[in-house]
Design an enzyme around this catalytic site. Structure first.
Site, PDB file in Angstrom:
ATOM      1  N   LYS A  13       0.842  -1.214   0.000  1.00 28.77           N
ATOM      2  CA  LYS A  13       0.000   0.000   0.000  1.00 28.77           C
ATOM      3  C   LYS A  13       0.867   1.249   0.000  1.00 28.77           C
ATOM      4  O   LYS A  13       0.671   2.159  -0.799  1.00 28.77           O
ATOM      5  CB  LYS A  13      -0.937   0.019   1.229  1.00 28.77           C
ATOM      6  CG  LYS A  13      -1.861  -1.166   1.321  1.00 28.77           C
ATOM      7  CD  LYS A  13      -2.780  -1.088   2.529  1.00 28.77           C
ATOM      8  CE  LYS A  13      -2.074  -1.181   3.869  1.00 28.77           C
ATOM      9  NZ  LYS A  13      -1.409  -2.469   4.126  1.00 28.77           N
ATOM     10  N   ARG A  88      -9.903   0.596   7.744  1.00 32.31           N
ATOM     11  CA  ARG A  88      -9.417  -0.722   8.129  1.00 32.31           C
ATOM     12  C   ARG A  88     -10.551  -1.603   8.618  1.00 32.31           C
ATOM     13  O   ARG A  88     -10.363  -2.805   8.789  1.00 32.31           O
ATOM     14  CB  ARG A  88      -8.449  -0.583   9.307  1.00 32.31           C
ATOM     15  CG  ARG A  88      -7.058  -0.208   8.943  1.00 32.31           C
ATOM     16  CD  ARG A  88      -6.435  -1.266   8.096  1.00 32.31           C
ATOM     17  NE  ARG A  88      -5.131  -1.646   8.551  1.00 32.31           N
ATOM     18  CZ  ARG A  88      -4.062  -0.870   8.469  1.00 32.31           C
ATOM     19  NH1 ARG A  88      -4.122   0.326   7.953  1.00 32.31           N
ATOM     20  NH2 ARG A  88      -2.912  -1.301   8.895  1.00 32.31           N
ATOM     21  N   ARG A 127      11.602  -5.368   5.379  1.00 32.61           N
ATOM     22  CA  ARG A 127      11.399  -3.937   5.077  1.00 32.61           C
ATOM     23  C   ARG A 127      12.301  -3.066   5.943  1.00 32.61           C
ATOM     24  O   ARG A 127      12.527  -3.334   7.111  1.00 32.61           O
ATOM     25  CB  ARG A 127       9.940  -3.571   5.350  1.00 32.61           C
ATOM     26  CG  ARG A 127       9.695  -2.064   5.324  1.00 32.61           C
ATOM     27  CD  ARG A 127       8.241  -1.727   5.314  1.00 32.61           C
ATOM     28  NE  ARG A 127       7.503  -2.328   6.404  1.00 32.61           N
ATOM     29  CZ  ARG A 127       6.176  -2.394   6.444  1.00 32.61           C
ATOM     30  NH1 ARG A 127       5.471  -1.899   5.439  1.00 32.61           N
ATOM     31  NH2 ARG A 127       5.583  -2.949   7.466  1.00 32.61           N
ATOM     32  N   ARG A 160      10.849  -1.210  11.441  1.00 30.14           N
ATOM     33  CA  ARG A 160       9.718  -0.817  12.283  1.00 30.14           C
ATOM     34  C   ARG A 160       9.573  -1.778  13.453  1.00 30.14           C
ATOM     35  O   ARG A 160       9.798  -2.973  13.309  1.00 30.14           O
ATOM     36  CB  ARG A 160       8.426  -0.836  11.459  1.00 30.14           C
ATOM     37  CG  ARG A 160       8.123   0.483  10.819  1.00 30.14           C
ATOM     38  CD  ARG A 160       7.016   0.417   9.789  1.00 30.14           C
ATOM     39  NE  ARG A 160       5.801  -0.270  10.203  1.00 30.14           N
ATOM     40  CZ  ARG A 160       4.721  -0.373   9.438  1.00 30.14           C
ATOM     41  NH1 ARG A 160       4.705   0.187   8.229  1.00 30.14           N
ATOM     42  NH2 ARG A 160       3.656  -1.006   9.859  1.00 30.14           N
ATOM     43  N   ARG A 171      -0.620  -9.464  12.747  1.00 33.86           N
ATOM     44  CA  ARG A 171      -1.267  -8.381  11.979  1.00 33.86           C
ATOM     45  C   ARG A 171      -2.020  -8.947  10.785  1.00 33.86           C
ATOM     46  O   ARG A 171      -3.137  -8.543  10.487  1.00 33.86           O
ATOM     47  CB  ARG A 171      -0.207  -7.371  11.502  1.00 33.86           C
ATOM     48  CG  ARG A 171       0.201  -6.399  12.600  1.00 33.86           C
ATOM     49  CD  ARG A 171       1.525  -5.728  12.321  1.00 33.86           C
ATOM     50  NE  ARG A 171       1.592  -5.047  11.055  1.00 33.86           N
ATOM     51  CZ  ARG A 171       2.739  -4.732  10.431  1.00 33.86           C
ATOM     52  NH1 ARG A 171       3.883  -5.032  10.993  1.00 33.86           N
ATOM     53  NH2 ARG A 171       2.717  -4.108   9.291  1.00 33.86           N
TER      54      ARG A 171
HETATM   55  P1  AP5 Z   1       4.816  -1.642   1.922  1.00 34.91           P
HETATM   56  O1  AP5 Z   1       4.525  -0.813   0.733  1.00 34.91           O
HETATM   57  O2  AP5 Z   1       5.522  -1.004   3.053  1.00 34.91           O
HETATM   58  O3  AP5 Z   1       3.486  -2.416   2.399  1.00 34.91           O
HETATM   59  P2  AP5 Z   1       2.212  -1.874   3.152  1.00 34.91           P
HETATM   60  O4  AP5 Z   1       1.022  -2.506   2.500  1.00 34.91           O
HETATM   61  O5  AP5 Z   1       2.229  -0.402   3.274  1.00 34.91           O
HETATM   62  O6  AP5 Z   1       2.428  -2.602   4.545  1.00 34.91           O
HETATM   63  P3  AP5 Z   1       2.301  -2.044   6.027  1.00 34.91           P
HETATM   64  O7  AP5 Z   1       3.012  -3.028   6.908  1.00 34.91           O
HETATM   65  O8  AP5 Z   1       2.699  -0.619   6.118  1.00 34.91           O
HETATM   66  O9  AP5 Z   1       0.787  -2.186   6.248  1.00 34.91           O
HETATM   67  P4  AP5 Z   1       0.101  -2.227   7.583  1.00 34.91           P
HETATM   68  O10 AP5 Z   1      -1.295  -2.086   7.142  1.00 34.91           O
HETATM   69  O11 AP5 Z   1       0.379  -3.412   8.416  1.00 34.91           O
HETATM   70  O12 AP5 Z   1       0.773  -1.045   8.428  1.00 34.91           O
HETATM   71  P5  AP5 Z   1       0.402   0.487   8.639  1.00 34.91           P
HETATM   72  O13 AP5 Z   1       1.644   1.256   8.736  1.00 34.91           O
HETATM   73  O14 AP5 Z   1      -0.625   0.923   7.668  1.00 34.91           O
HETATM   74  O15 AP5 Z   1       5.653  -2.921   1.412  1.00 34.91           O
HETATM   75  C1  AP5 Z   1       6.141  -3.886   2.350  1.00 34.91           C
HETATM   76  C2  AP5 Z   1       7.568  -4.326   1.985  1.00 34.91           C
HETATM   77  O16 AP5 Z   1       7.521  -5.111   0.786  1.00 34.91           O
HETATM   78  C3  AP5 Z   1       8.532  -3.163   1.677  1.00 34.91           C
HETATM   79  O17 AP5 Z   1       9.797  -3.523   2.116  1.00 34.91           O
HETATM   80  C4  AP5 Z   1       8.485  -3.041   0.131  1.00 34.91           C
HETATM   81  O18 AP5 Z   1       9.699  -2.534  -0.375  1.00 34.91           O
HETATM   82  C5  AP5 Z   1       8.247  -4.490  -0.283  1.00 34.91           C
HETATM   83  N1  AP5 Z   1       7.373  -4.635  -1.443  1.00 34.91           N
HETATM   84  C6  AP5 Z   1       6.273  -3.882  -1.759  1.00 34.91           C
HETATM   85  N2  AP5 Z   1       5.693  -4.330  -2.883  1.00 34.91           N
HETATM   86  C7  AP5 Z   1       6.432  -5.425  -3.285  1.00 34.91           C
HETATM   87  C8  AP5 Z   1       6.329  -6.338  -4.388  1.00 34.91           C
HETATM   88  N3  AP5 Z   1       5.365  -6.242  -5.309  1.00 34.91           N
HETATM   89  N4  AP5 Z   1       7.266  -7.323  -4.478  1.00 34.91           N
HETATM   90  C9  AP5 Z   1       8.259  -7.436  -3.549  1.00 34.91           C
HETATM   91  N5  AP5 Z   1       8.406  -6.594  -2.490  1.00 34.91           N
HETATM   92  C10 AP5 Z   1       7.502  -5.593  -2.362  1.00 34.91           C
HETATM   93  O19 AP5 Z   1      -0.272   0.420  10.077  1.00 34.91           O
HETATM   94  C11 AP5 Z   1       0.507   0.068  11.194  1.00 34.91           C
HETATM   95  C12 AP5 Z   1      -0.394  -0.120  12.387  1.00 34.91           C
HETATM   96  O20 AP5 Z   1      -1.057   1.120  12.685  1.00 34.91           O
HETATM   97  C13 AP5 Z   1      -1.524  -1.131  12.204  1.00 34.91           C
HETATM   98  O21 AP5 Z   1      -1.110  -2.458  12.474  1.00 34.91           O
HETATM   99  C14 AP5 Z   1      -2.542  -0.614  13.213  1.00 34.91           C
HETATM  100  O22 AP5 Z   1      -2.182  -0.992  14.528  1.00 34.91           O
HETATM  101  C15 AP5 Z   1      -2.388   0.895  13.114  1.00 34.91           C
HETATM  102  N6  AP5 Z   1      -3.329   1.494  12.150  1.00 34.91           N
HETATM  103  C16 AP5 Z   1      -3.020   2.131  10.977  1.00 34.91           C
HETATM  104  N7  AP5 Z   1      -4.119   2.548  10.361  1.00 34.91           N
HETATM  105  C17 AP5 Z   1      -5.166   2.177  11.142  1.00 34.91           C
HETATM  106  C18 AP5 Z   1      -6.576   2.314  11.030  1.00 34.91           C
HETATM  107  N8  AP5 Z   1      -7.148   2.911   9.975  1.00 34.91           N
HETATM  108  N9  AP5 Z   1      -7.350   1.798  12.020  1.00 34.91           N
HETATM  109  C19 AP5 Z   1      -6.815   1.190  13.093  1.00 34.91           C
HETATM  110  N10 AP5 Z   1      -5.480   1.020  13.259  1.00 34.91           N
HETATM  111  C20 AP5 Z   1      -4.667   1.506  12.296  1.00 34.91           C
HETATM  112 MG    MG Z   2       2.462   0.962   4.863  1.00 34.48          MG
END
Ligand code: AP5
Ligand code: MG
Length: 215
Positions: A13, A88, A127, A160, A171
């Protein structure tokens, strides 16, 4: 153009949202990134969110909604946005529809980045992120030019605190049902676009194709 990206942790994402934001000149709003900034600053909301995030759990809906409302009031809504990590839950999705409706806007498209869950743990565990400029790398799939250093701003790259394998698995488990509910909500609204693909570039090219059809 107002978009949101759905996908399990590690689906890409953040990676794709940064590209969309840059190429289409729309604001990137990532709730996870904002929570991390608030944790770093030690604000009351940041302190509240930290314990959920560390355990791989979702932060309560009202806190996530508050963050998005504040972002909407801060940005120029006419420019458009790409949400990353919000909504989410079904409740967040319904409230988002209401908030946008009250402001006279709507979501134009919702991209669900569909990835084989088995790949995700490796992706997230490998990552590395830059806390200074928000850039994201992967030690194998998208390595920085110099190990441990951000290509964009030269700052140090870190792992992270919620990217340890056990937390990542938790997660993914927590998010799986919720993502399914969101997919069906947006499918019913007729704005869901399912995006498949393997490499970062292939996925982005599929997203761009879907955008160009609508523009
Ligand atoms: P990356 O692009 O970083 O993936 P991502 O989908 O953004 O993954 P996240 O871990 O950030 O998602 P998340 O939803 O768990 O965490 P968030 O920060 O939103 O890519 C991942 C890795 O793979 C990178 O190293 C990249 O280089 C690599 N990659 C990407 N595409 C690839 C491909 N095609 N092939 C190979 N490699 C690839 O949220 C964190 C926490 O915050 C949550 O767990 C929750 O506790 C809280 N939170 C956030 N938003 C909310 C909400 N709306 N409601 C409640 N809690 C929330
Ligand atoms: Mg992310």
């Amino acid at each position: 153009m107002n978009l949101t990206l759905l996908g399990l942790p590690g689906a890409g994402k953040g990676t794709q949202a940064k590209k969309i934001s840059r190429d289409y000149n729309i604001t990137h709003i990532a709730t996870g990134d904002i929570f991390r900034i608030l944790i770093e600053k030690g604000t009351p909301l940041g302190k509240r969110a930290e314990k959920y995030i560390q355990q791989g759990k979702l932060v309560p809906d009202d806190d996530a909604i508050q963050i998005v409302k504040e972002e909407f009031s801060r940005i120029d809504m006419n420019t458009g946005f790409v949400l990353d990590g919000f909504p989410r839950t079904l409740y967040q999705a319904e409230i988002l529809t209401e908030i946008l409706d009250d402001m006279g806007y709507r979501l134009d498209m919702v991209f669900f980045i569909k990835v084989n869950p088995e790949e995700l743990v490796e992706r997230v565990a490998g990552r590395r992120v830059c806390l200074n400029c928000g850039a994201t790398f992967h030690i194998e799939y998208n390595p920085p030019k110099k190990e441990g250093i951000c290509d964009l701003c030269g700052d140090e790259l870190i792992q992270r605190s919620d990217d340890q394998k056990d937390t990542v698995r938790k997660r993914i488990e927590i998010h799986s049902n919720k993502v399914d509910e969101l997919v069906s909500y947006y499918k019913d609204l007729g704005i869901l676009r399912i995006i498949t693909g393997q490499s970062i570039e292939e996925i982005y090219s599929n997203i761009k194709m879907a955008i160009e059809v609508e523009l």
